[in-house]
Structures are given as C-alpha cells and as structure tokens.
Design an enzyme around this catalytic site. Structure first.
Site, PDB file in Angstrom:
ATOM      1  N   TYR A 160       6.906  -2.180  10.468  1.00 42.13           N
ATOM      2  CA  TYR A 160       5.657  -2.864  10.185  1.00 42.13           C
ATOM      3  C   TYR A 160       5.509  -3.379   8.754  1.00 42.13           C
ATOM      4  O   TYR A 160       5.046  -4.487   8.543  1.00 42.13           O
ATOM      5  CB  TYR A 160       4.491  -1.907  10.455  1.00 42.13           C
ATOM      6  CG  TYR A 160       3.136  -2.423  10.036  1.00 42.13           C
ATOM      7  CD1 TYR A 160       2.434  -3.320  10.841  1.00 42.13           C
ATOM      8  CD2 TYR A 160       2.558  -2.028   8.831  1.00 42.13           C
ATOM      9  CE1 TYR A 160       1.195  -3.807  10.452  1.00 42.13           C
ATOM     10  CE2 TYR A 160       1.314  -2.510   8.447  1.00 42.13           C
ATOM     11  CZ  TYR A 160       0.640  -3.386   9.246  1.00 42.13           C
ATOM     12  OH  TYR A 160      -0.581  -3.866   8.872  1.00 42.13           O
ATOM     13  N   GLY A 175       0.029  -4.454  -0.846  1.00 39.21           N
ATOM     14  CA  GLY A 175      -1.180  -3.881  -1.430  1.00 39.21           C
ATOM     15  C   GLY A 175      -2.126  -4.958  -1.897  1.00 39.21           C
ATOM     16  O   GLY A 175      -1.779  -5.764  -2.756  1.00 39.21           O
ATOM     17  N   ASN A 227       5.692   2.957  -6.649  1.00 37.46           N
ATOM     18  CA  ASN A 227       5.480   2.841  -5.198  1.00 37.46           C
ATOM     19  C   ASN A 227       5.986   4.118  -4.540  1.00 37.46           C
ATOM     20  O   ASN A 227       7.138   4.493  -4.735  1.00 37.46           O
ATOM     21  CB  ASN A 227       6.233   1.623  -4.670  1.00 37.46           C
ATOM     22  CG  ASN A 227       6.238   1.512  -3.148  1.00 37.46           C
ATOM     23  OD1 ASN A 227       7.150   0.957  -2.566  1.00 37.46           O
ATOM     24  ND2 ASN A 227       5.229   2.039  -2.491  1.00 37.46           N
ATOM     25  N   GLY A 228       5.118   4.750  -3.745  1.00 38.25           N
ATOM     26  CA  GLY A 228       5.501   6.002  -3.064  1.00 38.25           C
ATOM     27  C   GLY A 228       4.558   7.126  -3.465  1.00 38.25           C
ATOM     28  O   GLY A 228       3.694   6.941  -4.326  1.00 38.25           O
ATOM     29  N   CYS A 254       2.345  -0.102  -1.917  1.00 42.23           N
ATOM     30  CA  CYS A 254       2.283  -0.779  -3.209  1.00 42.23           C
ATOM     31  C   CYS A 254       3.538  -1.630  -3.356  1.00 42.23           C
ATOM     32  O   CYS A 254       4.573  -1.323  -2.770  1.00 42.23           O
ATOM     33  CB  CYS A 254       2.259   0.151  -4.424  1.00 42.23           C
ATOM     34  SG  CYS A 254       0.770   1.162  -4.499  1.00 42.23           S
TER      35      CYS A 254
HETATM   36  P1  AMP Z   1      -4.834   0.777  15.836  1.00 43.80           P
HETATM   37  O1  AMP Z   1      -4.815   0.269  17.247  1.00 43.80           O
HETATM   38  O2  AMP Z   1      -6.244   0.885  15.308  1.00 43.80           O
HETATM   39  O3  AMP Z   1      -4.083   2.016  15.688  1.00 43.80           O
HETATM   40  O4  AMP Z   1      -4.155  -0.346  14.912  1.00 43.80           O
HETATM   41  C1  AMP Z   1      -2.848  -0.676  15.094  1.00 43.80           C
HETATM   42  C2  AMP Z   1      -2.429  -1.754  14.134  1.00 43.80           C
HETATM   43  O5  AMP Z   1      -2.661  -1.362  12.749  1.00 43.80           O
HETATM   44  C3  AMP Z   1      -0.944  -1.949  14.245  1.00 43.80           C
HETATM   45  O6  AMP Z   1      -0.618  -3.308  14.026  1.00 43.80           O
HETATM   46  C4  AMP Z   1      -0.442  -1.101  13.140  1.00 43.80           C
HETATM   47  O7  AMP Z   1       0.850  -1.407  12.740  1.00 43.80           O
HETATM   48  C5  AMP Z   1      -1.431  -1.370  12.042  1.00 43.80           C
HETATM   49  N1  AMP Z   1      -1.232  -0.388  10.959  1.00 43.80           N
HETATM   50  C6  AMP Z   1      -0.114  -0.287  10.244  1.00 43.80           C
HETATM   51  N2  AMP Z   1      -0.202   0.642   9.310  1.00 43.80           N
HETATM   52  C7  AMP Z   1      -1.382   1.189   9.411  1.00 43.80           C
HETATM   53  C8  AMP Z   1      -2.028   2.231   8.706  1.00 43.80           C
HETATM   54  N3  AMP Z   1      -1.436   2.863   7.707  1.00 43.80           N
HETATM   55  N4  AMP Z   1      -3.249   2.577   9.087  1.00 43.80           N
HETATM   56  C9  AMP Z   1      -3.820   1.938  10.100  1.00 43.80           C
HETATM   57  N5  AMP Z   1      -3.262   0.931  10.807  1.00 43.80           N
HETATM   58  C10 AMP Z   1      -2.045   0.548  10.471  1.00 43.80           C
END
Ligand code: AMP
Length: 458
Positions: free
Chosen positions: A244, A28, A102-103, A2
């Site tokens: 990320y 978000g 947020n959190g 968020c």
């Molecule tokens: P995957 O290969 O399906 O695990 O997707 C990886 C990509 O999704 C990467 O760029 C991740 O950083 C991004 N990602 C970041 N946060 C999340 C999250 N909370 N849930 C799912 N994918 C995420």
C-alpha cells in the site's frame, strides 16, 4: 511513516529538497520542513500542511545552501504538535545537527528514562529527539565513530538523514524496515525514502542504502560503513510498503512496487478466483495494480467503476476519525452506467478498520451492482505495527476480532477473499526478508509489551 530526503553539493539544494518532498508527499501530509547549510549558517523552515503549503517561494529563498535535508510528516509517535515537525535542529559543540527520521524506535521508553536520569531535557515527544541527545553525549568529533556508537543503541525501525554542518549522514536500521535509496545528482548525492523522488530532480538511482549501513556524504565524496553487525541480522522489510504505502513507480527492497502489486493481484486470483464475473474493478488508487494483476490472471475485463476526486489526499492520513469519515464520502464516486446489474470483482489492497470498505460497498450497491465479490491483496491485518505504520490498536483492527465470514457480513459483500500469508510472501523478491507482523503477530524486533495498542479491551 514519513518521507525523508537529503542532498549534497547541489546549487539549489533546498529547491531540490522541495521537489523531492512533492514526490514523497504520499508518505506524510501533515507537515513538511527543510534544513539547509550554506557553508556558514544553518537555515530551518517547517510548518504544518503539504510541502506546497508549508514552504513558500520566500522560504526557499531564505533556505540558502548547497546541502540540505527535508521531511514530510505523518505522525505515529509524538502528537501532531507543531514542535514535533521535522527536521529537528540542535547545536552541539558549535556545530548544527538536523535530523529527519522515518520509522519508530521500539526502545524509546528505556532510552527516554536513561537520558532523563542523566539530565537530558526534551523539547518534543518524538522518538527522533532521543537520537540527537545520544549524539550530544558522544565525546568524539569523528562522525563515523560518533554515529556508529549512537546507531548501535537504537532498536526498531529507522531510516535517517542528518545534516551535520555541510555533511549529510544517512543510515538504515539493521533489519531494513523502511526504505532508503541513494542517488547521484550532478556533482553530489541524494538520499530519499523512495526512488520516485530522484526522477523529479533528475537524479540517477544508484542503489538502496543497505540495512545496517551508514553513508557519510561531504560535497562530492561518499564514505560508506557498516555500523550494524556484518550480515548477522535477518532483514525485515515492511511488506505493507509494497502492498500500500510506497509509490508504484518506486524501486524499493530490490523490486518495483507496481510489478509487486500486480503479482499480488495475480496470486490473489489463483487463490480466490471468481468464475463468471462480468469484470474486475479496483478501489482506486490503492487497489489499482492488484486489480489489474487479478484481471489479467483471470482473463477477465478490467473496468473503472469508481472515479477518484484528485483534490483530496489519502483519507487515513488525517488523524481525526471525524475528518476521515467525511473524506471517504467525497473521495470516490461510482459510475452507475458501468456497474448497474453486473457481477463484479472488487479488489482492494487491504482492510484495516473496515469502516471505509463498508461505506464504499454501500455506495456500489446504491449504484445498482448485482453481486460484489471483494478480494483483498494481503492477509487479514490482526496485529498493531510498532515499526512506523499507523495501524490502530488491536481492538480497532476488524480482523483481530472477526472471522473472514463475519467481516464479509459487516461490509455486506457477497463473498470476500484475502490473499494468504504464504501467497503474499511467495511473490515478494525473497519473501524470507520481510516483516509481516501485522498479519502473523511475529515481530522481528522485540516490541514494548505494555503498550495499549496490544489490548483487545481497554
Ligand atoms: P478500511 O476499510 O476503513 O479499513 O480502509 C481500508 C483502506 O484504508 C485501504 O485502502 C487501506 O489500505 C487504507 N489504509 C492504509 N493504511 C492505513 C492505516 N494505517 N490506517 C487506516 N487505513 C489505512
């Protein structure tokens, strides 16, 4: 996750919030809202969708006032129900109180059952609503005392902004899990999750709100106080914000996000070099800066191998798996003429479920790549997050049940290398001050143990 923002003493407070939400949109995409105060009345408008869809010109005209707060939502607790859109507004002793959070709190269950026993009635399923119920129980009208008492009862991750009449209150949990920045705009102040929001509204970055600090802002006056134990808590900034989540042009946790990502990439190159590769590419946009750092460290060319369609948001933010999978296919397209017959290092920021990476690699193979050496700028994610990142349950996290070799087989790469935990922390601005529970299972604040997120089988 968020995004949260608040402004005081601004001639166009709700428009400033709207622009700020634009800058924080990556935090978000599910819903957005603004609450403003014009000296007499509070105004509130919130809707599902991006800030630009959720708030119209007409809405901004209605959102009168010189003090306002805003929120863009990505649901981690509470369902995607419209009732759960923030800011959440209540009236208490004739005074409006709006909250943007947020959190994730970690003592939600205890607080819910205690408050219910004491007669509280809840309108939403958000942990944030608990906070206003706690505020309503306070006997004092003194804002500093009232907020101090309430904030001390909260556990877990919270960066908060409140609108109490025309006063903006901002607070950060004692561990500083989530960012919260303080800026100056004209004769007023701004609080925002990330400093990138200040640039858009021409506010000047002052500093970050300290973990365990509360700021009370009325018009052009700012008062700061420590509600947390003075300096006693070890900080636990979320390292995944740097990897990320946050925007690369933001300055959070005393560091610039872009430079941190480049350092992660350089460290990755030291730990997992690929000799004789033709070039390095990133999985855009999340892998861009780590890939650049990797290429520079290795002395390899940095190429663009995948083109992003800019009219699509982040795939994971949409909660349904069906939508997530469909969006993966439309989001990125390989440039065949660049990739054909080449040995390529492909850098990505992280692997969560592994499903996106697997289909991405398949597309690269179809484009005629000869060898794919995948490098990940963080360690394997093995543990769920209870502090606000929407990681799935343990059983869905690919690295919690598969070894690096098994993951390499699953996503079909020629080699796979993850950054080590030590390597990752060594490039942070003081690696001892970060939460790395999703990689190490070491949770800095007690988590609710009976949660299904933990289970490998359920
Ligand atoms: P995957 O290969 O399906 O695990 O997707 C990886 C990509 O999704 C990467 O760029 C991740 O950083 C991004 N990602 C970041 N946060 C999340 C999250 N909370 N849930 C799912 N994918 C995420």
């Amino acid at each position: 996750m968020c995004g949260i923002i608040g402004v005081s003493n601004h001639p166009e407070a709700s428009r400033a919030i709207y622009l700020g939400l634009y800058a924080l949109q990556h935090r978000g995409e599910e819903a957005a809202g603004v609450a403003s105060f014009d000296g007499q009345e509070v105004h509130l408008i919130k809707s599902p969708g991006l800030a630009s869809d959720a708030l119209t010109d007409q809405d901004l005209i209605k959102l009168k006032g010189y003090a306002a707060i805003g929120h863009c939502r990505y649901s981690t607790t509470g369902s995607s129900n419209v009732k759960n859109i923030q800011p959440f507004l209540v009236r208490h002793r004739g005074r409006p109180i709006a909250i943007a959070h947020n959190g994730n709190l970690t003592n939600t269950a205890e607080l819910f059952s205690r408050l219910e026993e004491e007669g509280s009635l809840f309108q939403t399923t958000m942990d944030s609503e608990l906070i206003v119920h706690l505020l309503a129980k306070e006997k004092t009208n003194d804002l500093e005392k009232m907020f101090t008492n309430v904030l001390r009862q909260l556990e877990g991750a919270f960066s908060l902004v409140f609108l109490v009449g025309d006063t903006i209150v901002g607070a950060r949990d004692p561990q500083g899990f989530r960012p919260l920045c303080l800026g100056r705009s004209g004769d007023g102040y701004v609080l925002a999750s990330e400093s990138c929001a200040f640039d858009l509204i021409k506010a000047e970055f002052i500093r970050e709100v300290e973990p365990g600090e509360m700021v009370i802002i009325n018009k052009d006056k700012l008062k700061t106080c420590r509600y947390g134990k003075n300096g006693a808590e070890k900080h636990a900034h979320c390292v995944f914000e740097n990897i990320y989540f946050a925007r690369p042009d933001s300055h959070i946790f005393n560091d610039n996000v872009y430079l941190t990502r480049k350092r992660l990439g350089a460290q990755l190159a030291k730990e997992h070099p690929v000799k004789n590769a033709d070039f390095v590419i990133a999985i855009p946009d999340s892998g861009n800066y780590a890939a650049l750092g990797y290429a520079q460290e290795m002395g390899l060319p940095f190429e663009t191998g995948l083109i992003r369609n800019h009219y699509i948001g982040r795939t994971f933010i949409q909660p349904s798996q069906f939508i997530r999978e469909a969006r993966v296919r439309v989001k990125l397209n390989p440039i065949r003429d660049v990739l054909k017959g080449k040995r390529v290092v492909v850098v990505e920021d992280s692997i969560v479920r592994g499903t996106t990476s697997r289909s991405r690699i398949e597309e690269l193979r179809n484009a005629g790549i000869k060898e794919i050496h995948m490098r990940i700028s963080c360690p394997p994610i093995q543990w769920p997050c209870f502090y606000g990142i929407d990681f799935p349950s343990k059983k869905e996290l690919i690295a919690s049940s598969k070894s690096v070799e098994e993951i390499a087989k699953f996503i079909k790469v020629d080699s796979l290398g993850y950054l080590s935990l030590e390597g990752m922390l060594s490039v942070m601005n003081d690696g001892t001050q970060f939460c790395h529970a999703c990689f190490s299972g070491k949770y800095p604040v007690k988590v609710p143990v009976n949660q299904s997120k933990y289970l490998l089988e359920s």
